[in-house]
Design a protein around this motif. Structure first.
Motif, mmCIF file in Angstrom:
data_model
loop_
_atom_site.group_PDB
_atom_site.id
_atom_site.type_symbol
_atom_site.label_atom_id
_atom_site.label_comp_id
_atom_site.label_asym_id
_atom_site.label_seq_id
_atom_site.Cartn_x
_atom_site.Cartn_y
_atom_site.Cartn_z
ATOM 1 N N UNK A 73 0.830 -1.202 0.000
ATOM 2 C CA UNK A 73 0.000 0.000 0.000
ATOM 3 C C UNK A 73 0.869 1.257 0.000
ATOM 4 N N UNK A 74 1.866 1.295 0.862
ATOM 5 C CA UNK A 74 2.736 2.472 0.909
ATOM 6 C C UNK A 74 3.526 2.617 -0.383
ATOM 7 N N UNK A 75 3.890 1.502 -1.008
ATOM 8 C CA UNK A 75 4.615 1.548 -2.279
ATOM 9 C C UNK A 75 3.715 2.056 -3.409
ATOM 10 N N UNK A 76 2.451 1.627 -3.418
ATOM 11 C CA UNK A 76 1.500 2.125 -4.420
ATOM 12 C C UNK A 76 1.326 3.642 -4.294
ATOM 13 N N UNK A 77 1.128 4.102 -3.074
ATOM 14 C CA UNK A 77 0.919 5.543 -2.850
ATOM 15 C C UNK A 77 2.165 6.326 -3.253
ATOM 16 N N UNK A 78 3.338 5.854 -2.845
ATOM 17 C CA UNK A 78 4.582 6.560 -3.168
ATOM 18 C C UNK A 78 4.790 6.641 -4.671
ATOM 19 N N UNK A 79 4.491 5.544 -5.374
ATOM 20 C CA UNK A 79 4.675 5.534 -6.828
ATOM 21 C C UNK A 79 3.718 6.521 -7.490
ATOM 22 N N UNK A 80 2.468 6.525 -7.034
ATOM 23 C CA UNK A 80 1.479 7.444 -7.610
ATOM 24 C C UNK A 80 1.868 8.901 -7.357
ATOM 25 N N UNK A 81 2.321 9.200 -6.150
ATOM 26 C CA UNK A 81 2.669 10.580 -5.820
ATOM 27 C C UNK A 81 3.881 11.067 -6.607
ATOM 28 N N UNK A 82 4.771 10.159 -6.950
ATOM 29 C CA UNK A 82 5.910 10.547 -7.792
ATOM 30 C C UNK A 82 5.478 10.768 -9.237
ATOM 31 N N UNK A 83 4.500 10.012 -9.689
ATOM 32 C CA UNK A 83 4.100 10.061 -11.099
ATOM 33 C C UNK A 83 3.147 11.197 -11.429
ATOM 34 N N UNK A 84 2.237 11.510 -10.512
ATOM 35 C CA UNK A 84 1.179 12.478 -10.810
ATOM 36 C C UNK A 84 1.698 13.837 -11.302
ATOM 37 N N UNK A 163 -5.301 2.139 -4.114
ATOM 38 C CA UNK A 163 -4.176 3.060 -4.280
ATOM 39 C C UNK A 163 -3.301 2.702 -5.479
ATOM 40 N N UNK A 164 -3.507 1.519 -6.057
ATOM 41 C CA UNK A 164 -2.783 1.146 -7.277
ATOM 42 C C UNK A 164 -3.367 1.842 -8.499
ATOM 43 N N UNK A 165 -4.554 2.431 -8.348
ATOM 44 C CA UNK A 165 -5.296 2.978 -9.483
ATOM 45 C C UNK A 165 -4.517 4.035 -10.255
ATOM 46 N N UNK A 166 -3.706 4.824 -9.561
ATOM 47 C CA UNK A 166 -2.953 5.896 -10.216
ATOM 48 C C UNK A 166 -1.442 5.646 -10.149
ATOM 49 N N UNK A 167 -1.061 4.441 -9.752
ATOM 50 C CA UNK A 167 0.363 4.099 -9.639
ATOM 51 C C UNK A 167 0.880 3.624 -10.991
ATOM 52 N N UNK A 202 -11.958 9.294 -12.764
ATOM 53 C CA UNK A 202 -10.974 9.057 -11.713
ATOM 54 C C UNK A 202 -11.513 8.109 -10.649
ATOM 55 N N UNK A 203 -12.778 8.308 -10.272
ATOM 56 C CA UNK A 203 -13.393 7.426 -9.281
ATOM 57 C C UNK A 203 -13.548 6.018 -9.848
ATOM 58 N N UNK A 204 -13.923 5.929 -11.136
ATOM 59 C CA UNK A 204 -14.061 4.616 -11.759
ATOM 60 C C UNK A 204 -12.719 3.880 -11.785
ATOM 61 N N UNK A 205 -11.651 4.588 -12.093
ATOM 62 C CA UNK A 205 -10.324 3.979 -12.116
ATOM 63 C C UNK A 205 -9.968 3.414 -10.751
ATOM 64 N N UNK A 206 -10.347 4.125 -9.707
ATOM 65 C CA UNK A 206 -10.128 3.614 -8.354
ATOM 66 C C UNK A 206 -11.001 2.388 -8.110
ATOM 67 N N UNK A 207 -12.252 2.436 -8.572
ATOM 68 C CA UNK A 207 -13.201 1.354 -8.277
ATOM 69 C C UNK A 207 -12.808 0.024 -8.904
ATOM 70 N N UNK A 208 -12.161 0.041 -10.072
ATOM 71 C CA UNK A 208 -11.807 -1.238 -10.701
ATOM 72 C C UNK A 208 -10.544 -1.843 -10.095
ATOM 73 N N UNK A 209 -9.998 -1.151 -9.093
ATOM 74 C CA UNK A 209 -8.861 -1.696 -8.348
ATOM 75 C C UNK A 209 -9.245 -1.992 -6.891
#
Length: 275
Positions: A73-84, A163-167, A202-209
Motif C-alpha cells: 500500500x505504501x509503495x502504491x501511494x509513493x509511486x502514484x505521488x511521484x508520477x502524478x 491506491x494502485x489505481x494511479x500508480x 478518476x473514481x471509476x479507475x479507483x473502483x476497478x482496483x
C-alpha cells in the motif's frame, strides 16, 4: 477547466496570491495556475476516494494473498505521488488549450443545438469513445516494445488495492488518460458535464482496483468491473477495457472473470484456510 480556473482566480489567486498587476488572462499565469490546480485536484481525488475505497470497500483479507507484496500500500501511494506531477505536465498543456478556447466545450445548454438531449448523448458518447480509445492504447502498451519500459510498473500490483489505481509510469498514465482530453476537442461537450465526467473517470479507475467484484448478474459480462480488471492484473493479456467489455469481445481479449467462476483470489484464500 476554465470554470475551475475562474473560480480559483476570483476567490484565491487574484486577491491573495498573484501581484495585482499580473492579468488573469496572461498565458504564463494561466499555465502556472493550471499546473497547481491540476496537481492539487488530482492529489485530492486520488487520496480522498482511494482512502474511502480502501477503508470501506476493499476487502483487507486480500492482503493475505501470496501475491500481495510487502508494504504494497505504501509503495502504491509513493509511486502514484511521484508520477502524478509528471503526468500533469502534458495534461496542463491540453487544459491550457481548452482555456484559450481551442476546444468545443460550451457554457450554456442553449449553446447546444440539441439542448438537454445533447448533454445526455454527449455523456454516453464520451464513455463509449474513451472506452474505445483506452482499450487500444492499453492493449498497445502491452506490446513488447512498450510493456517493460512503461506499463510493467503498474503490473507490479497483481492483487491491487484502490491506491494502485494511479500508480502508473507517467507516460503510461498520460497515454491512458489521453482519450478523456481529446474528446472535447473533437465533439461538443458542456463544461460542467466535462468536469463531472473527469471526476467520474478518476473514481471509476479507483473502483476497478478495489477488489469488490459485485456486479448485477445481468451486467456481469457487459460492465468491466473490478473482477475483470483483477484478472487483467493476474493474467495480463485479457480485459483491457475501462468501462465495458465490448472492445475486449471485439478484439478477442475478453476473459470471463475467475471470481465469477469460483476461482478468484478470494476463493484461493478460502482454499488456503481449508488446508
Amino acid at each position: 477547466m476554465d470554470l475551475v480556473l475562474e473560480a480559483a482566480d476570483r476567490h484565491i489567486l487574484t486577491p491573495y496570491v498573484y501581484p495585482a498587476g499580473w492579468p488573469e488572462g496572461e498565458p504564463c499565469r494561466q499555465l502556472l495556475s493550471l499546473f497547481v490546480i491540476t496537481n492539487l485536484g488530482a492529489l485530492a481525488l486520488y487520496l480522498l476516494f482511494g482512502t474511502l475505497s480502501y477503508y470501506f470497500i476493499f476487502d483487507h483479507e486480500l492482503k493475505k494473498h501470496p501475491q500481495f507484496l510487502e508494504n504494497q500500500v505504501s509503495r502504491e501511494i509513493a509511486y502514484a505521488l511521484r508520477s502524478l506531477p509528471w503526468i500533469s505536465v502534458p495534461t496542463v498543456a491540453l487544459f491550457f488549450a481548452e482555456v484559450r478556447g481551442y476546444s468545443k466545450l460550451y457554457d450554456n445548454i442553449e449553446d447546444s443545438p440539441y439542448g438537454w438531449s445533447g448533454v445526455f448523448l454527449s455523456m454516453l458518447s464520451f464513455l463509449f469513445f474513451t472506452d474505445m480509445g483506452i482499450y487500444w492504447i492499453h492493449r498497445g502498451l502491452h506490446h513488447k516494445l512498450f510493456y517493460k519500459r512503461f506499463h510493467k510498473p503498474h503490473h507490479l500490483w497483481k492483487i491491487a488495492t484502490p491506491f494502485a489505481s494511479h500508480a502508473f509510469h507517467p507516460v503510461d498514465g498520460f497515454m491512458q488518460s489521453l482519450p478523456y482530453h481529446v474528446y472535447p476537442f473533437l465533439f461538443p461537450l458542456h463544461k460542467v458535464t466535462y468536469l463531472g465526467l473527469y471526476i467520474f473517470v478518476n473514481v471509476w479507475t479507483i473502483s476497478i482496483h478495489d477488489g469488490d467484484y459485485r456486479v448485477p448478474r445481468l451486467l456481469r459480462h457487459v460492465i468491466n468491473g473490478s473482477a475483470h480488471h483483477t484478472d487483467h492484473h493476474l493474467y495480463f493479456d485479457y480485459n483491457y477495457g475501462q468501462y465495458f467489455t465490448l472492445w475486449d469481445k471485439i478484439g478477442g481479449s475478453y476473459k470471463s472473470p475467475t471470481s465469477f467462476e469460483g476461482k478468484g483470489p478470494h476463493d484461493y484464500l478460502r482454499k488456503l484456510r481449508e488446508k
